[in-house]
Design an enzyme around this catalytic site. Structure first.
Site, PDB file in Angstrom:
ATOM      1  N   THR A   1      36.520  38.034  46.400  1.00 28.26           N
ATOM      2  CA  THR A   1      35.953  39.045  47.285  1.00 28.26           C
ATOM      3  C   THR A   1      36.943  39.369  48.385  1.00 28.26           C
ATOM      4  O   THR A   1      37.859  38.610  48.588  1.00 28.26           O
ATOM      5  CB  THR A   1      34.669  38.511  47.922  1.00 28.26           C
ATOM      6  OG1 THR A   1      34.966  37.321  48.609  1.00 28.26           O
ATOM      7  CG2 THR A   1      33.605  38.236  46.904  1.00 28.26           C
TER       8      THR A   1
ATOM      9  N   LYS B   1      44.567  40.363  44.867  1.00 29.57           N
ATOM     10  CA  LYS B   1      43.555  41.226  44.258  1.00 29.57           C
ATOM     11  C   LYS B   1      43.919  42.701  44.301  1.00 29.57           C
ATOM     12  O   LYS B   1      43.139  43.546  43.890  1.00 29.57           O
ATOM     13  CB  LYS B   1      42.222  41.028  44.976  1.00 29.57           C
ATOM     14  CG  LYS B   1      41.753  39.603  44.959  1.00 29.57           C
ATOM     15  CD  LYS B   1      40.539  39.466  45.821  1.00 29.57           C
ATOM     16  CE  LYS B   1      40.385  38.047  46.257  1.00 29.57           C
ATOM     17  NZ  LYS B   1      39.383  37.903  47.284  1.00 29.57           N
TER      18      LYS B   1
ATOM     19  N   GLY C   1      42.164  47.576  43.400  1.00 29.21           N
ATOM     20  CA  GLY C   1      41.670  46.316  43.948  1.00 29.21           C
ATOM     21  C   GLY C   1      40.445  45.910  43.169  1.00 29.21           C
ATOM     22  O   GLY C   1      39.699  46.753  42.680  1.00 29.21           O
TER      23      GLY C   1
ATOM     24  N   SER D   1      31.596  40.435  48.023  1.00 34.86           N
ATOM     25  CA  SER D   1      30.520  39.841  48.821  1.00 34.86           C
ATOM     26  C   SER D   1      30.593  40.208  50.299  1.00 34.86           C
ATOM     27  O   SER D   1      29.579  40.238  50.975  1.00 34.86           O
ATOM     28  CB  SER D   1      30.507  38.319  48.652  1.00 34.86           C
ATOM     29  OG  SER D   1      31.701  37.763  49.125  1.00 34.86           O
TER      30      SER D   1
END
Length: 181
Positions: A9, A41, A53, A132
């Protein structure tokens, strides 16, 4: 007995004052444990003209990234068309349908969210957030765009991700931020 899921995340993309920036934190968590703190990421495709991403399962995200790059090549590097075709396949294909990840893709002019439900979204207000900590990052970026319009897209992404990292236990301050060429 099932193993805890690996989570990766938070990703935030911002289109502001004619420029785009896309960033992510570096944390991957397994259950309630930090598995790795420096996951990359954010990826550049097409000689840096497209930045992507991902959030979700890392292995699934890499599979989607490969499929997205295939679609870019098949559709003349047209990012929106490639995203739509990937979303169609993702929704229909039995193998792809089981993948648990989301992507944000950006070029100099567009910012898109690609989800596993077959959606390709052009976000409101030029802010795309997944993962998240996405709602914290999105709220911060929205406030910064509105009340600090002098900031660059990169500065808004950096601050938005840092604010998310201050609040979300699945997000850290190890940031990577890129801009499309």
């Amino acid at each position: 007995m099932s193993l805890p899921k690996v989570r990766s995340t938070t990703v935030l993309g911002v289109f502001h004052n004619g420029e785009v920036a896309l960033g992510a934190d570096g944390q991957a968590s397994m259950g309630n444990t930090i598995a790795k703190s420096n996951v990359k990421k954010i990826r550049k495709l097409q000689d840096g003209k497209i930045v992507t991403g991902f959030a979700g399962s890392t292995a699934d995200a890499f599979t989607l990234l490969e499929k997205f790059e295939e679609k870019l090549n098949a559709y003349g590097h047209n990012m929106k068309r490639a995203a739509i075709e990937l979303a169609k396949d993702w929704r229909k294909d039995r193998y792809l349908h089981k993948l648990e990840a989301m992507m944000v893709v950006a070029n100099k002019n567009e910012l898109l969210i690609i989800s596993g439900t077959g959606d390709v979204l052009e976000p409101d207000m030029g802010i795309a957030a997944i993962g998240s900590g996405s709602m914290y990052a999105q709220a911060a970026a929205t406030a910064l765009k509105k009340h600090a319009p002098h900031l660059s897209a990169e500065e808004i992404v950096r601050e938005g991700l840092n604010i998310a990292a201050d609040i979300c236990v699945f997000t850290n301050h190890n940031l990577i931020i890129e801009k499309p060429a």
